[in-house]
Structure formats: structure tokens, C-alpha cells
Design an enzyme around this catalytic site. Sequence first.
Site, PDB file in Angstrom:
ATOM      1  N   GLY A 111       0.831  -1.202   0.000  1.00 16.02           N
ATOM      2  CA  GLY A 111       0.000   0.000   0.000  1.00 16.02           C
ATOM      3  C   GLY A 111       0.863   1.247   0.000  1.00 16.02           C
ATOM      4  O   GLY A 111       2.021   1.231  -0.421  1.00 16.02           O
ATOM      5  N   SER A 112       0.317   2.328   0.503  1.00 15.26           N
ATOM      6  CA  SER A 112       1.005   3.613   0.478  1.00 15.26           C
ATOM      7  C   SER A 112       2.136   3.655   1.496  1.00 15.26           C
ATOM      8  O   SER A 112       2.113   2.956   2.511  1.00 15.26           O
ATOM      9  CB  SER A 112       0.015   4.746   0.769  1.00 15.26           C
ATOM     10  OG  SER A 112      -0.362   4.729   2.142  1.00 15.26           O
TER      11      SER A 112
ATOM     12  N   VAL B 197       0.852   4.784   5.114  1.00 15.26           N
ATOM     13  CA  VAL B 197       0.340   3.713   5.966  1.00 15.26           C
ATOM     14  C   VAL B 197       1.448   2.714   6.283  1.00 15.26           C
ATOM     15  O   VAL B 197       1.549   2.196   7.402  1.00 15.26           O
ATOM     16  CB  VAL B 197      -0.857   3.010   5.292  1.00 15.26           C
ATOM     17  CG1 VAL B 197      -1.359   1.861   6.160  1.00 15.26           C
ATOM     18  CG2 VAL B 197      -1.980   4.008   5.028  1.00 15.26           C
ATOM     19  N   GLY B 198       2.310   2.454   5.308  1.00 13.19           N
ATOM     20  CA  GLY B 198       3.396   1.498   5.505  1.00 13.19           C
ATOM     21  C   GLY B 198       4.342   1.899   6.622  1.00 13.19           C
ATOM     22  O   GLY B 198       4.842   1.037   7.367  1.00 13.19           O
TER      23      GLY B 198
ATOM     24  N   GLU C 172       5.740  -3.371   0.795  1.00 12.63           N
ATOM     25  CA  GLU C 172       5.784  -2.988  -0.617  1.00 12.63           C
ATOM     26  C   GLU C 172       4.954  -1.722  -0.761  1.00 12.63           C
ATOM     27  O   GLU C 172       3.719  -1.764  -0.714  1.00 12.63           O
ATOM     28  CB  GLU C 172       5.247  -4.127  -1.480  1.00 12.63           C
ATOM     29  CG  GLU C 172       6.101  -5.386  -1.368  1.00 12.63           C
ATOM     30  CD  GLU C 172       5.665  -6.490  -2.307  1.00 12.63           C
ATOM     31  OE1 GLU C 172       4.719  -6.268  -3.081  1.00 12.63           O
ATOM     32  OE2 GLU C 172       6.280  -7.571  -2.261  1.00 12.63           O
TER      33      GLU C 172
ATOM     34  N   CYS D  88       1.675   0.890  -8.301  1.00 12.84           N
ATOM     35  CA  CYS D  88       2.833   1.474  -7.621  1.00 12.84           C
ATOM     36  C   CYS D  88       4.041   1.572  -8.535  1.00 12.84           C
ATOM     37  O   CYS D  88       4.890   2.458  -8.361  1.00 12.84           O
ATOM     38  CB  CYS D  88       3.162   0.672  -6.367  1.00 12.84           C
ATOM     39  SG  CYS D  88       3.481  -1.082  -6.668  1.00 12.84           S
TER      40      CYS D  88
END
Length: 503
Positions: free
Chosen positions: A249-250, A253-254, A271, A305
Site C-alpha cells: 500500500g502507500s 500507511v506502511g 511494498e 505502484c
Amino acid sequence: MSDSTPLAGAAAPGPGPGFADFGRLAHQYIDGRWRTGTGSWDIIDFNPFNGEKLAAITVATVSEVDEAYRAAERAQKPWAAAGPHARRTVLEKALRLTEEHTGEIVAAMCEEQGAIRSKARHEVELACEFLREAIRLTVRPEGVIVPASQRSRENRVYRLPAGVIGVISPFNFPFLVALKTVAPALALGNAVVVKPNQNTPVVGGGLIARIFEEAGLPAGLLNIVVTDIAEIGDALIAHPVPRVISFSGSDRVGRHVGAVAASHLKRTVLELSGNSALVVLADADLDYAVDAAVFSRFVYQGQVCMAANRILVDRAVEAEFTERFTARVRSLRTGDPREPETDLGPVISDFQADALSAMVDRALAEGATALVRGRTLGNLVEPTVLSGLPADSPLLHQEIFGPVVLLVPFDGDEEAVRIANDTPYGLSGAVHTADAERGVNFAHRVETGMFHVNDSTVQDDPQVAFGGEKASGFGRLNGEATVEAFTTQKWISVQHGRTDFPF
């Protein structure tokens, strides 16, 4: 009521009946049972193209997250002890089921993701390749005998399952990303709890559960919890059972996922976002470079991404490339993803559509020029090509998750490398040149986890390590990297003689 029967009234009618029936699959799947969550609100699953309600799923609570993890913990050790051949049998059945039901899975993706059929079919085909690799993984981990400092000692190093894996998957490739994580984790003797993205709870969750349920996977080894941080907070990450958290994800958030996991001493595979550059050198085949650039930016509406946010073009060929590229972009057709002539379907939500429109407006206010200016009609966002952005424009340095692309000229390889690296991200990239070794030399100098010579920026391969550098993530998946991610090593020494102790 049987364990595999959905609860009446728990979901609104979506596509079905059939293998990918939304009415059946829009549920929690915990310890081998399809069930309704006990939260106080519902996640509504919408078709992003026409706004049709596909399903309503009552969210899972902290208690149900705990049930899922405890079920996984109970099931994992017997599964590991069952051995590689038993695990391989289940995975082989999962592959056959996926191949047999490809048409229904593709149709479900078009409904829930807004993916055009060619993208959806490619995702399923690639998922099948990852299943084939997972089948091979069942027998790949090997123990080793390591030389010891004492001749009478034997050092045995065993590779063992990590235990329980927590997976948080994205909306853009929900079926593929879930399978490329779940399948190898199971192959290596682990159990899994998956939280699919709330925009794709069926394709990224329930459908995966049904495949493995029908393949004969024992109860508890795969659990699907459809929920949101507003309901469970950090319970999915902080729970004591999972030893590895895999997140796609982003980077925003990661970073949070990584920080919470680290505070509980858990391993992570992250990732995250990208800001890839596709670089066109002066000696490139321009027609081919245009093809690669259009695909690299606009596949799945640019919601990838690895997508090429920036197209860097040598000034010597800038005018010619720009003319051909913009002509191709203007020819792209945006519309119903179910129609065969559609090139771009909807973006995932009205929030995303509005954000993209605002982003283009800000760029134009900064002084950029719109060589192609697409309209926004509901969730349909037509392609936009921008040039002339100021060097300090924030847009040059951030991820653009939609069909907006930036054209940036450069003078020579050195400047191209500098521009390509001028971003906090380092996921993917590509360079086009008539000299492949020149391209490899260029690739070595770009700070990314992946880079491709004379191809697109959007690539994945079951046997090649996938992941990014800088703010694009941490850790790798695929092939041997997956073995490292989802297993641990244990050293057992055997003293065949006697040790001389100092006291």
C-alpha cells in the site's frame, strides 16, 4: 447450517450465482467458517464504474481478529508437520480451480475493481504463475550442515516456517497480491490471516478463501477478516500471534505498519509507493518507447505502484517523442471496463477522482502546460499529460495514483540519472536505448529495487526478488526472497565427542 453456507441477509446481491458469487463470498472467513462480522457498521462494496452496490459486509471486530489468529496458530503446526507433499497437493488443486474459473474471476474483477478485461485476465494468469512457483516452493527449503570449529561437533541448520503471517493487501492487484503472499506462505508451512482492502473485499479476500476451501485446505490455515482501522485500530499488526506482517500500500500507511510491527519485534515485508521514471535516451526506438510509456503509465488507470509517473526524454528527441506520445494518449478510450474497446476504466473511488482533478489544477497553477487535458466524469478520469513543471513542483517528487503523466526533458545521461533519483521513492523504472549495455550501466546508477532495460516499468516475475528502496519499502518477495521472508532458521548442534569447558 453448514460451515460453508453464508448467513442469510448478510450481503446485498452482487454478481452470481457461480464460483465468484458476491452473495456467498462477501463475508468473514474464520477457522473454516463463512460468517457475518459483529461490528456495528458495514463496509459497502461498490462497483466503481456505475456505483452499483455489490455487497454489504459487517466489519470484523478486535475479538474476531483474535479468533482468526488463534485459529491460525492452532492449525499451523499440524500443517507444517503434514510435510511438503501434502501441502503441494492442496496448492495443485488451488491452481486447477483458478484456471477452471478464470472467466468468472475476471468478471468479478471488472465489477469490483473497475479493471478492463485484459488487465483482469493478465492478473489471473500471473496469479497462476505464482501458484506454480508456490507448488515448487513446497519442496525447496533445505537444511544444511555447517562446518564447526570443533571437529567432533556437527552444526545442523534447519529452515522452518515462520508461523503465522498477517497480510494486508491493496485494491489495485488484490487477487494477485493476495495469492503471491498466501500461496507461498502456505507452501512453506505457515498459516495466514488476510485483511483485504475494503474496496476489494471479495476479489482480494472471499474469492481466495473459496479457492483454498474447495482445494481442501484444512480449517484455520487461511482466514479472511474484512474490517478497518476505525474498528480494530492496530490489532491486526500488534496481535501477539503473527511473526511476520506483509503489507502492500502507500508509504504513509506502511510507515505506521512498520513502526507498530517493530515495536512488537515482528518482521515486515513492506511494498510501498513509487514514483518511477521511464527514460528515453536519444538513440531509443521511439515507436517502441511510446508503446512502453503508454502502458507503463496508463495500465489500470495508472493505479499501480510501479507505474511511470515521469517520462524523461532526451531533448534531442523530445519534440518527436512528445508528438507521437500525446497522439497515442489522445486515442485511449475511457469508459465501461466490461466493454472490449475500453482502454481505461474508472479509478477506484470518487475521492480518488477528485484528488486527481485537484492535483492537475495545482500543477497548472504552478505553471505547467497540459498537452492533453482529460475530463473527469464521475469516477472516469481521462488521461492528462503535463509538461513544463517547475523543478520545485511537489508533483515531480510524489506518487501519482491515476492517469496523469509528467513529461520532463533532459540533456544527456548524467542529468537523466539525477532527475530519476530526485524522489524519495525507489521502486521501479525503465530506460530505452539502442545499446543494451548502456541501458544496464544507466540502470545501475538509478536508486531503485527494480529497473528494466527496453521494457515497461510494470513488471513482476515469480522467481525474481520484488521490492523497493528508500521510501518504496523494505524486504523482498518472490522466489528465494519469499523463502527468506516466510521462514526462519534454527541451529541445532550435536557434540559427538566432549567439549573442554573453561571452568
